[in-house]
Write a protein that holds these residues in place. Structure first.
Motif, PDB file in Angstrom:
ATOM      1  N   ILE A  41       8.599 -48.744  31.825  1.00 31.47           N
ATOM      2  CA  ILE A  41       7.493 -47.793  32.010  1.00 31.47           C
ATOM      3  C   ILE A  41       7.780 -46.503  31.247  1.00 31.47           C
ATOM      4  O   ILE A  41       6.902 -45.952  30.579  1.00 31.47           O
ATOM      5  N   VAL A  42       9.012 -46.024  31.328  1.00 38.21           N
ATOM      6  CA  VAL A  42       9.381 -44.811  30.577  1.00 38.21           C
ATOM      7  C   VAL A  42       9.121 -45.029  29.085  1.00 38.21           C
ATOM      8  O   VAL A  42       8.498 -44.190  28.417  1.00 38.21           O
ATOM      9  N   ALA A  43       9.584 -46.158  28.564  1.00 33.99           N
ATOM     10  CA  ALA A  43       9.399 -46.456  27.145  1.00 33.99           C
ATOM     11  C   ALA A  43       7.914 -46.562  26.789  1.00 33.99           C
ATOM     12  O   ALA A  43       7.470 -46.039  25.759  1.00 33.99           O
ATOM     13  N   ALA A  44       7.152 -47.223  27.651  1.00 27.15           N
ATOM     14  CA  ALA A  44       5.717 -47.392  27.388  1.00 27.15           C
ATOM     15  C   ALA A  44       4.983 -46.058  27.427  1.00 27.15           C
ATOM     16  O   ALA A  44       4.081 -45.816  26.624  1.00 27.15           O
ATOM     17  N   GLN A  45       5.381 -45.177  28.342  1.00 28.16           N
ATOM     18  CA  GLN A  45       4.703 -43.888  28.411  1.00 28.16           C
ATOM     19  C   GLN A  45       5.034 -43.019  27.204  1.00 28.16           C
ATOM     20  O   GLN A  45       4.190 -42.259  26.735  1.00 28.16           O
ATOM     21  N   LYS A  46       6.229 -43.151  26.663  1.00 31.20           N
ATOM     22  CA  LYS A  46       6.544 -42.434  25.419  1.00 31.20           C
ATOM     23  C   LYS A  46       5.611 -42.892  24.303  1.00 31.20           C
ATOM     24  O   LYS A  46       5.104 -42.078  23.529  1.00 31.20           O
ATOM     25  N   VAL A  47       5.382 -44.202  24.243  1.00 37.40           N
ATOM     26  CA  VAL A  47       4.467 -44.749  23.249  1.00 37.40           C
ATOM     27  C   VAL A  47       3.060 -44.203  23.474  1.00 37.40           C
ATOM     28  O   VAL A  47       2.390 -43.758  22.530  1.00 37.40           O
ATOM     29  N   GLU A  48       2.608 -44.231  24.725  1.00 40.46           N
ATOM     30  CA  GLU A  48       1.257 -43.753  25.020  1.00 40.46           C
ATOM     31  C   GLU A  48       1.093 -42.283  24.649  1.00 40.46           C
ATOM     32  O   GLU A  48       0.069 -41.889  24.096  1.00 40.46           O
ATOM     33  N   HIS A  49       2.088 -41.480  24.940  1.00 37.85           N
ATOM     34  CA  HIS A  49       1.988 -40.055  24.617  1.00 37.85           C
ATOM     35  C   HIS A  49       1.938 -39.848  23.107  1.00 37.85           C
ATOM     36  O   HIS A  49       1.209 -38.981  22.620  1.00 37.85           O
ATOM     37  N   TYR A  50       2.680 -40.636  22.371  1.00 38.43           N
ATOM     38  CA  TYR A  50       2.622 -40.567  20.910  1.00 38.43           C
ATOM     39  C   TYR A  50       1.214 -40.924  20.428  1.00 38.43           C
ATOM     40  O   TYR A  50       0.639 -40.243  19.582  1.00 38.43           O
ATOM     41  N   GLU A  51       0.678 -42.000  20.988  1.00 36.33           N
ATOM     42  CA  GLU A  51      -0.657 -42.421  20.573  1.00 36.33           C
ATOM     43  C   GLU A  51      -1.724 -41.408  20.982  1.00 36.33           C
ATOM     44  O   GLU A  51      -2.663 -41.146  20.218  1.00 36.33           O
ATOM     45  N   ILE A  52      -1.601 -40.843  22.163  1.00 39.84           N
ATOM     46  CA  ILE A  52      -2.555 -39.830  22.612  1.00 39.84           C
ATOM     47  C   ILE A  52      -2.561 -38.647  21.642  1.00 39.84           C
ATOM     48  O   ILE A  52      -3.621 -38.178  21.228  1.00 39.84           O
ATOM     49  N   SER A  53      -1.390 -38.190  21.260  1.00 37.63           N
ATOM     50  CA  SER A  53      -1.334 -37.052  20.324  1.00 37.63           C
ATOM     51  C   SER A  53      -1.877 -37.448  18.955  1.00 37.63           C
ATOM     52  O   SER A  53      -2.561 -36.657  18.302  1.00 37.63           O
ATOM     53  N   SER A  54      -1.616 -38.672  18.532  1.00 38.40           N
ATOM     54  CA  SER A  54      -2.104 -39.129  17.226  1.00 38.40           C
ATOM     55  C   SER A  54      -3.626 -39.201  17.191  1.00 38.40           C
ATOM     56  O   SER A  54      -4.262 -38.713  16.252  1.00 38.40           O
ATOM     57  N   TYR A  55      -4.213 -39.816  18.224  1.00 42.48           N
ATOM     58  CA  TYR A  55      -5.671 -39.940  18.236  1.00 42.48           C
ATOM     59  C   TYR A  55      -6.352 -38.590  18.449  1.00 42.48           C
ATOM     60  O   TYR A  55      -7.409 -38.324  17.872  1.00 42.48           O
ATOM     61  N   GLY A  56      -5.754 -37.727  19.258  1.00 44.46           N
ATOM     62  CA  GLY A  56      -6.311 -36.379  19.419  1.00 44.46           C
ATOM     63  C   GLY A  56      -6.298 -35.616  18.103  1.00 44.46           C
ATOM     64  O   GLY A  56      -7.271 -34.944  17.748  1.00 44.46           O
ATOM     65  N   SER A  57      -5.210 -35.732  17.375  1.00 43.09           N
ATOM     66  CA  SER A  57      -5.109 -35.063  16.073  1.00 43.09           C
ATOM     67  C   SER A  57      -6.093 -35.648  15.074  1.00 43.09           C
ATOM     68  O   SER A  57      -6.736 -34.899  14.318  1.00 43.09           O
ATOM     69  N   LEU A  58      -6.226 -36.970  15.064  1.00 45.81           N
ATOM     70  CA  LEU A  58      -7.201 -37.596  14.164  1.00 45.81           C
ATOM     71  C   LEU A  58      -8.615 -37.126  14.464  1.00 45.81           C
ATOM     72  O   LEU A  58      -9.406 -36.876  13.544  1.00 45.81           O
ATOM     73  N   MET A  59      -8.936 -37.013  15.749  1.00 44.94           N
ATOM     74  CA  MET A  59     -10.270 -36.530  16.122  1.00 44.94           C
ATOM     75  C   MET A  59     -10.499 -35.113  15.608  1.00 44.94           C
ATOM     76  O   MET A  59     -11.559 -34.805  15.063  1.00 44.94           O
ATOM     77  N   ALA A  60      -9.509 -34.249  15.785  1.00 37.99           N
ATOM     78  CA  ALA A  60      -9.641 -32.861  15.329  1.00 37.99           C
ATOM     79  C   ALA A  60      -9.811 -32.806  13.814  1.00 37.99           C
ATOM     80  O   ALA A  60     -10.654 -32.051  13.296  1.00 37.99           O
ATOM     81  N   LEU A  61      -9.021 -33.591  13.086  1.00 36.08           N
ATOM     82  CA  LEU A  61      -9.147 -33.617  11.628  1.00 36.08           C
ATOM     83  C   LEU A  61     -10.519 -34.151  11.214  1.00 36.08           C
ATOM     84  O   LEU A  61     -11.167 -33.595  10.323  1.00 36.08           O
ATOM     85  N   ALA A  62     -10.960 -35.220  11.872  1.00 37.09           N
ATOM     86  CA  ALA A  62     -12.263 -35.811  11.541  1.00 37.09           C
ATOM     87  C   ALA A  62     -13.390 -34.802  11.758  1.00 37.09           C
ATOM     88  O   ALA A  62     -14.310 -34.698  10.934  1.00 37.09           O
TER      89      ALA A  62
END
Length: 163
Positions: free
Chosen positions: A103-124
């Motif tokens: 779960i710890v490992a999966a949440q690290k992945v999710e947080h990375y993805e959340i920041s990536s998609y949030g940043s992509l949205m802002a750039l878009a």
């Protein structure tokens, strides 16, 4: 590629997250197999299907933008996060503690993805790619929901069994 514009940064970030999602499709089955908690294993399998959908959405984004040509990049951040998950599988005995580690490992992945998609949205938004913002937001919302499910599973069940 040298990034000289906001569009270059957008394309690079899009290419990077695409690589991350593809890598994740290979890691999630291993995580599901390593999990002993039924709900956790099922959650990993469900997220695999969602991840395949995320790749399809990224394909939609790429197809809808005329001036976007994907880069051939490997997301080194995801490589590292997946490696951490693999270490948990290899180094922690099967059972509740391993499940907590997954779960710890999966949440690290999710947080990375959340920041990536949030940043992509802002750039878009800044680039006027309004037609792809909602596509990216759908994926962002799913990533946040997965993170919340993992938190609930950890707090209400797995961590208690591991303790």
């Amino acid at each position: 590629m040298t990034m000289q514009s906001l569009n270059d940064l957008f394309v690079h970030t899009l290419s990077d997250v695409y690589s991350a999602e593809v890598q994740l499709t290979k890691a999630l089955p291993k995580m599901a197999e390593a999990a002993t908690e039924t709900q956790l294993a099922e959650g990993f399998r469900q997220h695999l299907e969602e991840t395949k959908g995320h790749i399809e959405r990224l394909d939609q984004v790429i197809q809808s933008l005329d001036n976007v040509e994907m880069e051939n990049v490997t997301c080194v951040a995801m490589e590292g996060l997946i490696k951490e998950g693999e270490e948990i599988i290899q180094e922690v005995e099967e059972g509740p503690v391993r499940d907590a580690g997954l779960i710890v490992a999966a949440q690290k992945v999710e947080h990375y993805e959340i920041s990536s998609y949030g940043s992509l949205m802002a750039l878009a938004k800044n680039l006027g790619y309004d037609n792809v913002v909602s596509i990216l937001k759908n994926t962002l919302d799913e990533e946040k929901a997965t993170d919340e499910k993992l938190t609930m599973l950890a707090e209400q069940q797995v961590n208690q069994h591991a303790a």
